[in-house]
Design an enzyme around this catalytic site. Structure first.
Site, short mmCIF file in Angstrom:
data_model
loop_
_atom_site.label_atom_id
_atom_site.label_comp_id
_atom_site.label_asym_id
_atom_site.label_seq_id
_atom_site.Cartn_x
_atom_site.Cartn_y
_atom_site.Cartn_z
N PRO A 131 0.81 -1.23 0.00
CA PRO A 131 0.00 0.00 0.00
C PRO A 131 0.84 1.27 0.00
O PRO A 131 0.32 2.36 -0.24
CB PRO A 131 -0.83 -0.12 1.28
CG PRO A 131 -0.09 -1.09 2.15
CD PRO A 131 0.57 -2.04 1.21
N GLU A 157 1.30 -8.51 8.89
CA GLU A 157 1.39 -7.07 9.13
C GLU A 157 2.27 -6.34 8.12
O GLU A 157 2.07 -5.19 7.82
CB GLU A 157 1.93 -6.81 10.55
CG GLU A 157 1.96 -5.35 10.95
CD GLU A 157 0.59 -4.72 11.00
OE1 GLU A 157 0.50 -3.48 10.85
OE2 GLU A 157 -0.41 -5.45 11.18
N ARG A 184 -3.10 -8.49 -21.11
CA ARG A 184 -3.97 -8.17 -22.24
C ARG A 184 -3.33 -7.14 -23.17
O ARG A 184 -3.77 -6.95 -24.30
CB ARG A 184 -5.33 -7.69 -21.75
CG ARG A 184 -5.31 -6.37 -21.03
CD ARG A 184 -6.67 -6.06 -20.40
NE ARG A 184 -7.74 -6.02 -21.38
CZ ARG A 184 -8.03 -4.96 -22.12
NH1 ARG A 184 -7.31 -3.87 -21.99
NH2 ARG A 184 -9.01 -4.99 -22.99
N ASP A 226 -9.64 1.73 -24.86
CA ASP A 226 -9.96 1.51 -23.46
C ASP A 226 -9.84 2.80 -22.66
O ASP A 226 -9.04 3.68 -22.99
CB ASP A 226 -8.99 0.48 -22.84
CG ASP A 226 -9.29 -0.93 -23.28
OD1 ASP A 226 -10.35 -1.16 -23.86
OD2 ASP A 226 -8.44 -1.81 -23.04
#
Length: 245
Positions: free
Chosen positions: A87, A114, A152, A167
């Site tokens: 994160p 953690e 992709r 896209d």
């Protein structure tokens, strides 16, 4: 492309990797995947891969030995990209997906608990990537999402080479509205320009819709998009129409 996943839950990848585009990419021998359970590389007789953090604190931290040992078992090159799902990393985007689709070898380190022993981050990793400003139980789901977005874009994986060109985010804008048969559905029609057969008019309409949709839903994207004079006129007309409505 070859992709290795360092994970405590290799079975989680079976469903995603064995269906749809990712399965076909493997069948075409354009993608090779391998999930490595780094618990198998623990130096503890109980297979322990985590321990309490030095200095105290909440939760358990992944030990360096299993991850380093698992990494040593993988054949790598100087160009291998080792991605830590974290994160704290840079937010994943279509631009990063495009960048990584040009790599020949990716390794995803999927953590749990953690966090990681900092030496993993410092000495093994080339890229730290986050899926957003939230925390998940482990890195497996983000790694699967990234794999789908990256693979992709490899030339030849999609049946039509141009399939991804329009896209959302590919050119910095959101995608234009799409319609298909029937022409009339419950009284809801299709814009006449799409039925005109005039491709120049259709292209112009689609670009206009991309500008409007991006302004309406993700105006922050326009900060980095090179708006032309005509694009700005499209936005101003749309603003005036909103006031009338």
């Amino acid at each position: 492309m070859k992709i290795d996943y360092l994970t405590l839950f290799p079975e989680m990848f079976d469903g995603v990797l064995n269906h749809s585009i990712l399965k076909r990419a493997q069948e075409k021998e354009m993608l090779q995947v391998n999930a490595v359970n780094f618990r198998d590389f623990s130096e503890n007789k109980h297979g322990q891969v985590d321990d309490y953090p030095f200095g105290g604190g909440q939760g358990m931290v992944l030990k360096p030995e299993p991850v380093f040992n698992a990494m040593d078992s993988i054949e790598k090159s100087e160009d291998t990209r080792v991605i830590l799902m974290c994160p704290q990393g840079r937010p994943f985007s279509q631009k990063i997906a495009q960048e990584l689709s040009e790599a020949e070898h990716l390794v995803f380190i999927c953590g749990h608990y953690e966090g990681y022993d900092e030496r993993i981050r410092q000495h093994l990793v080339t890229d730290e990537i986050s899926m957003g400003d939230y925390v998940l139980t482990g890195g497996e789901l983000p790694a699967m999402v990234m794999t789908d977005a990256i693979v992709r874009l490899i030339p030849g994986v999609l049946g039509n080479q141009q399939s991804h060109v329009d896209d959302s985010f590919q050119d910095g804008l959101l995608e234009f509205p799409q319609y298909t048969r029937p022409r009339d559905f419950k009284g809801f029609g299709v814009p006449d320009v799409l039925l005109s057969g005039n491709h120049a008019h259709i292209d112009a309409w689609r670009h206009e819709q991309k500008i409007i949709r991006t302004f309406e839903k993700r105006s922050d994207l326009l900060k980095d998009y090179p708006l032309t004079k005509k694009d700005n006129e499209i936005i101003e007309r749309y603003k005036k129409q909103l006031k009338k409505d």
